[in-house]
Design a protein around this motif. Structure first.
Motif, PDB file in Angstrom:
ATOM      1  N   VAL A 189       0.856  -1.168   0.000  1.00 44.79           N
ATOM      2  CA  VAL A 189       0.000   0.000   0.000  1.00 44.79           C
ATOM      3  C   VAL A 189       0.901   1.230   0.000  1.00 44.79           C
ATOM      4  CG1 VAL A 189      -0.173   0.137   2.524  1.00 44.79           C
ATOM      5  CG2 VAL A 189      -1.991   1.118   1.113  1.00 44.79           C
ATOM      6  N   ASN A 191       1.521   4.995   1.112  1.00 47.29           N
ATOM      7  CA  ASN A 191       1.096   5.961   2.123  1.00 47.29           C
ATOM      8  C   ASN A 191       2.279   6.893   2.382  1.00 47.29           C
ATOM      9  OD1 ASN A 191       0.490   7.224   4.724  1.00 47.29           O
ATOM     10  ND2 ASN A 191      -1.145   5.704   4.945  1.00 47.29           N
ATOM     11  N   SER A 205      -5.469  -1.389   8.689  1.00 50.25           N
ATOM     12  CA  SER A 205      -5.876  -0.783   7.410  1.00 50.25           C
ATOM     13  C   SER A 205      -6.688   0.488   7.636  1.00 50.25           C
ATOM     14  CB  SER A 205      -6.679  -1.781   6.577  1.00 50.25           C
ATOM     15  OG  SER A 205      -7.858  -2.190   7.271  1.00 50.25           O
ATOM     16  N   ILE A 210      -1.745  -2.129   6.836  1.00 53.98           N
ATOM     17  CA  ILE A 210      -2.188  -3.396   6.264  1.00 53.98           C
ATOM     18  C   ILE A 210      -2.516  -4.354   7.399  1.00 53.98           C
ATOM     19  CG2 ILE A 210      -1.544  -5.389   4.832  1.00 53.98           C
ATOM     20  CD1 ILE A 210       0.394  -3.553   3.338  1.00 53.98           C
TER      21      ILE A 210
END
Length: 359
Positions: A189, A191, A205, A210
């Motif tokens: 992911v 970020n 999440s 995650i």
């Protein structure tokens, strides 16, 4: 009167039965001689690690700080960890010849007679889920991921080439743990958060991280920017399942030039050691505080850099090359047989990580 006598007889039988049960439990404990008097969970790690970073003493592991936090947040955790330690010591005691120690983590005996139990000796293969929270797509390369898995396999199977330099004093203590790791899944992911800290936000999440993948089946590793000069941290067996696993700073994950002297993947080896119930080599205390392992010398603090041999603390030579010290990556290259016994106890039936070995 007859009813009274019958009642008294029933109570006597019940008392005798309870007495028999208590004697049975006591006898089993006597045979194992499990001494838990030195067991501890809380440490001064919060103060110690903050002071080390403030003094510029290298990078740091925050596993013990994380443990203090989890103990404060989870009132039942201390008892859970006590139970895990009891099972670990009972396992180790059963492996020793009759009368060879007292089962307190520094030896053990099976005074009931017969051959000692060899314990769980099968090879263990642990599937790994790597959860990457990166600031831009591709920040953590596939090469980094593969190299970290390879380094874990190298270190937990006594294939680190630097082990050839182990001092003669410790040569007989070097363990081949027989624990292997396979890459099962990679989750990513993006970020842009610059620092995730050590409160497990990267494992949620809902906070941009995650979520864990079934920790009864997988070792979860989160890779992110931790911040604060922290290399990584792990959760000991017994902690909350939603946060179970290891966290490693992006620069210190696998082979990575950006990590400098900590860029050869040994942060992963060190933190997985905590995840498998190993304490720091110095026991996170003074000379009287132990790491519960018989064949690691007593010390009163971490070592840094690449110390020369011998390095003496607590009137004995430090095992500075142990993966559970704080030295540079290239200067740590061994687990001991005692540490291996602690780790493998987790995989036995009833052990805290038995499901990972199919038990």
């Amino acid at each position: 009167m007859k009813k009274t006598l019958l009642g008294m007889a029933a109570l006597a039988l019940l008392f005798a039965s309870c007495n028999d049960d208590q004697n049975s439990i006591s006898t089993n404990d006597d045979q194992s001689k499990i001494d838990m008097s030195d067991f501890y969970v809380y440490t001064d790690a919060d103060i110690d690690e903050a002071a080390r970073i403030a003094e510029g003493k290298s990078k740091s592991c925050y596993s013990m700080v994380n443990l203090n936090r989890l103990l404060n947040e989870n009132p039942d955790l201390e008892q859970t960890m006590f139970d895990i330690e009891y099972q670990t010591r009972k396992s180790i005691a059963a492996k020793k010849p009759d009368g060879a120690g007292n089962g307190n983590g520094n030896g053990g005996g099976n005074d009931g007679g017969g051959d000692p139990d060899p314990g769980f000796t099968d090879p263990v293969t642990i599937p790994v889920v790597v959860n990457i929270i990166e600031q831009f797509s591709g920040q953590v390369s596939t090469q980094q991921i593969n190299s970290q898995i390879a380094i874990l396999n190298e270190d937990y199977n006594d294939n680190n080439p630097n082990t050839n330099g182990v001092p003669a004093e410790f040569a007989g203590d070097v363990a081949n743990c027989g624990i292997s790791f396979t890459l099962a899944q990679v989750n990513r992911v993006v970020n842009t958060r610059s620092s995730w800290g050590t409160n497990d936000a990267m494992k949620d999440s809902g906070q941009g991280g995650i979520d864990v993948t079934d920790p009864s089946t997988y070792l979860n590793i989160w890779v992110c920017e931790i911040g604060g000069g922290i290399l990584g941290y792990a959760q000991f067996p017994g902690g909350p399942s939603a946060t179970d696993g290891v966290v490693i700073g992006t620069d210190y994950f696998g082979n990575n030039a950006a990590g400098g002297v900590y860029g050869d993947g040994r942060t992963g080896t060190h933190e997985v050691g905590h995840w498998l119930n190993l304490r720091h080599i110095w026991g996170d205390g003074n000379c009287r505080r132990d790491d519960f392992v018989a064949d690691t010398p007593t010390s009163d603090g971490p070592n840094y850099g690449c110390p020369s041999y011998p390095t003496v603390n607590c009137r004995s030579n430090d095992m500075t090359m142990n993966y559970m010290d704080y030295v540079y990556d290239d200067c740590m290259y061994m687990f001991t047989n005692g540490q291996n016994a602690r780790m493998r106890a987790l995989f036995e039936a009833g052990g805290a990580r038995a499901s990972l070995a199919g038990n």
